[in-house]
Design an enzyme around this catalytic site. Structure first.
Site, PDB file in Angstrom:
ATOM      1  N   ASN A   1       0.849  -1.192   0.000  1.00 44.02           N
ATOM      2  CA  ASN A   1       0.000   0.000   0.000  1.00 44.02           C
ATOM      3  C   ASN A   1       0.888   1.247   0.000  1.00 44.02           C
ATOM      4  O   ASN A   1       2.016   1.243   0.498  1.00 44.02           O
ATOM      5  CB  ASN A   1      -1.013   0.005   1.151  1.00 44.02           C
TER       6      ASN A   1
ATOM      7  N   GLU B   1       0.372   5.116   0.710  1.00 47.41           N
ATOM      8  CA  GLU B   1      -0.510   6.187   1.191  1.00 47.41           C
ATOM      9  C   GLU B   1       0.078   7.550   0.850  1.00 47.41           C
ATOM     10  O   GLU B   1       1.238   7.665   0.443  1.00 47.41           O
ATOM     11  CB  GLU B   1      -0.676   6.057   2.715  1.00 47.41           C
TER      12      GLU B   1
ATOM     13  N   CYS C   1      -4.011   0.787  -2.643  1.00 43.77           N
ATOM     14  CA  CYS C   1      -3.906  -0.489  -1.927  1.00 43.77           C
ATOM     15  C   CYS C   1      -2.804  -1.361  -2.532  1.00 43.77           C
ATOM     16  O   CYS C   1      -2.470  -1.246  -3.722  1.00 43.77           O
ATOM     17  CB  CYS C   1      -5.213  -1.261  -2.017  1.00 43.77           C
TER      18      CYS C   1
ATOM     19  N   GLU D   1      -2.831  -4.570  -3.351  1.00 45.07           N
ATOM     20  CA  GLU D   1      -3.262  -5.458  -4.438  1.00 45.07           C
ATOM     21  C   GLU D   1      -3.307  -4.689  -5.760  1.00 45.07           C
ATOM     22  O   GLU D   1      -2.918  -5.196  -6.817  1.00 45.07           O
ATOM     23  CB  GLU D   1      -4.664  -6.028  -4.154  1.00 45.07           C
TER      24      GLU D   1
ATOM     25  N   CYS E   1     -10.115  -5.158  -0.421  1.00 42.40           N
ATOM     26  CA  CYS E   1     -11.225  -4.207  -0.325  1.00 42.40           C
ATOM     27  C   CYS E   1     -12.057  -4.274  -1.611  1.00 42.40           C
ATOM     28  O   CYS E   1     -11.674  -4.914  -2.598  1.00 42.40           O
ATOM     29  CB  CYS E   1     -10.698  -2.789  -0.091  1.00 42.40           C
TER      30      CYS E   1
ATOM     31  N   CYS F   1     -10.281  -3.196  -4.855  1.00 43.31           N
ATOM     32  CA  CYS F   1      -9.287  -4.191  -5.280  1.00 43.31           C
ATOM     33  C   CYS F   1      -9.968  -5.420  -5.879  1.00 43.31           C
ATOM     34  O   CYS F   1      -9.439  -6.032  -6.813  1.00 43.31           O
ATOM     35  CB  CYS F   1      -8.399  -4.597  -4.105  1.00 43.31           C
TER      36      CYS F   1
HETATM   37  N1  THU Z   1      -5.379  -1.558   2.228  1.00 45.15           N
HETATM   38  C1  THU Z   1      -4.792  -2.321   1.251  1.00 45.15           C
HETATM   39  O1  THU Z   1      -3.645  -2.076   0.832  1.00 45.15           O
HETATM   40  N2  THU Z   1      -5.501  -3.367   0.745  1.00 45.15           N
HETATM   41  C2  THU Z   1      -6.759  -3.724   1.141  1.00 45.15           C
HETATM   42  O2  THU Z   1      -7.367  -4.613   0.563  1.00 45.15           O
HETATM   43  C3  THU Z   1      -7.382  -3.032   2.277  1.00 45.15           C
HETATM   44  C4  THU Z   1      -6.708  -1.787   2.739  1.00 45.15           C
HETATM   45  C5  THU Z   1      -4.623  -0.411   2.774  1.00 45.15           C
HETATM   46  C6  THU Z   1      -5.200   0.934   2.439  1.00 45.15           C
HETATM   47  C7  THU Z   1      -4.643   1.796   3.562  1.00 45.15           C
HETATM   48  O3  THU Z   1      -3.328   2.231   3.181  1.00 45.15           O
HETATM   49  C8  THU Z   1      -4.508   0.833   4.735  1.00 45.15           C
HETATM   50  O4  THU Z   1      -4.596  -0.476   4.178  1.00 45.15           O
HETATM   51  C9  THU Z   1      -5.568   1.013   5.790  1.00 45.15           C
HETATM   52  O5  THU Z   1      -6.844   0.991   5.231  1.00 45.15           O
END
Ligand code: THU
Length: 150
Positions: A45, A47, A56, A58, A99, A102
């Site tokens: 991920n 941010e 994210c 994935e 999520c 994704c």
């Molecule tokens: N996140 C992912 O990388 N993949 C997911 O399927 C769920 C959430 C990340 C997004 C954010 O940077 C952190 O997890 C918290 O939500």
């Protein structure tokens, strides 16, 4: 065989998560995509200060696989998430599943490749493990075929 592939992908995902850029949530996620030729492409991920525009793991891993010419040859993806320490280690016992956004992106690779992609979700502590197919996590999906794209 499935168990071994899942373990390898989850380990690669956990290793990738050490490089997550997640200073806002403190939640690191790693994803590892298995390509048909055995190659593994990872992502974390990513941010940023706007929070809402974060990417994210994935999505990053699948976009990287696409940029290397592998979008139609994705076989499986492993995902691990947990609290991210300063040294890059992950902790936590919960399984995370991709999520909603994704899932749509996994569906893109799944439909274009003509495979129901295997999705392995592991807990950061290595204690728990679950397997799904792309069609289980996004049933009745809208996808490229609906727009005539092959
Ligand atoms: N996140 C992912 O990388 N993949 C997911 O399927 C769920 C959430 C990340 C997004 C954010 O940077 C952190 O997890 C918290 O939500």
């Amino acid at each position: 065989m499935r168990e071994i592939a899942g373990r390898v992908l989850i380990d690669a995902a956990r290793e990738a998560a050490a490089l997550a850029h997640a200073p806002y949530s403190g939640f690191g996620v790693g994803a590892a995509v298995l390509i048909g030729d055995g190659k593994i492409v990872t992502g974390t991920n990513f941010e940023n200060a706007s929070y809402g525009l974060s990417l994210c793991a994935e999505t990053v891993a699948l976009a990287t696989a696409n940029s290397q010419g592998h979008l139609r040859n994705v076989v499986a993806i492993g995902v691990v998430g947990g609290t991210l320490a300063r040294d890059g280690s992950l902790s936590g016992s919960a399984l995370i599943t991709p999520c909603g956004r994704c899932r749509q992106i996994i569906n893109e690779a799944s439909q274009l490749g003509g495979r129901d992609i295997d999705i392995y979700c592991g807990s950061a502590d290595g204690e728990d493990f679950a397997h799904f197919r792309a069609s289980e996590l996004l049933p009745h999906a809208f996808g490229p075929a609906d727009l005539g794209i092959k």
